[in-house]
Design an enzyme around this catalytic site. Sequence first.
Site: not given
Length: 217
Positions: A15, A90, A129, A162, A173
Site C-alpha cells: 500500500k 482498518r 522492509r 521498523r 499484525r
Amino acid sequence: MSRFIVLLGPPGAGKGTQAKLVSGKLNMPHISSGDIFRENQKNKTELGNLAEGYISRGELVPDDVTIAMIKERLSRPDCVQGALLDGFPRTDAQAEALDEMLNDLDGQVIAVPYIKVAEEILIERLTGRWTCPTCSRVYHEKFNPPQNAGICDYDTTELYQRNDDKAETVTRRIRVYLEQTQPLIDYYQNKGILLEIDGAQGIDMVSADLMSALPQE
Ligand code: ADP
Ligand code: ADP
C-alpha cells in the site's frame, strides 16, 4: 465534491509503495495513518505515547483515537479536493466514521483498490522492509533495494527497520488484519467500489494495474 481513494490490503501488500508511486499522478495527498502515528512517536506527543504500546504489540490503536486523528488530518486545506488513504480505515467502525466525516466535507470514497497478496509472501516482505525516517519511502533488501545499501535514494537519509517488522509482531499484525480489517472487503464490495488488484506481481505491474483500474475523471 471531493474524491477519496482508500487503499486496502494486508500489512506488506504494498500500500505504502503504491501510494508513493501514484499519489503524484493522481494529484492527491498521501495520508498514511501509520506514518502519522510514527511521526507522533518520534516527536513524543501525547498521541505518539498513547499509540506506542499498541503499535509495538502489533495491535490496532483504539478507534476513537485513530478516528479523531484522521478527522483532524482530513480537515486540512491540502485535502479539500480529496486524498489517497493508506492504512485507514482498518475496522468497521473506522469505515463508518469515514463515511460520516466525508458526508460533512462533501466528499466521497470513489474507489477502494484492494491489493491482494497471499499470506506466505507477506512475512518475507515485511521482515525485509527498510524504511526512510525522513520521507517514509520503503525499500526491500531483495525485491526493491535502494541504489546504495541502507541509504534512501531520494534524500540520502539512513534507512531503518521498523520494530514491528520483526517476525513475531508481523504474525500478530496479520492475524489482527484477518480479524478486524478483512471484513472491509465486503463493506466496500457491497458499495460497488472495490477494485481487486493482484499484488503478487512486480511493483511496476501493480502500479499499472492500479492506475488502469481507477475510474477516470
Ligand atoms: P504496506 O504499506 O501495505 O504495509 P509496503 O508498501 O510497505 O506495504 O511494502 C512492504 C514491503 O514489500 C516493502 O519492503 C516493499 O519494498 C516491498 N514490496 C512492495 N510491493 C512489492 C511488490 N509488488 N513486490 C515485491 N516487494 C514489494
Ligand atoms: P503496515 O505498513 O504494515 O500496513 P502501518 O504503518 O499502516 O503498517 O501501521 C503500523 C501500526 O500503526 C499498526 O500495526 C497499528 O498499530 C497502527 N495503525 C495504523 N493505522 C491504524 C488504524 N487505521 N487503526 C488502528 N491502528 C492503526
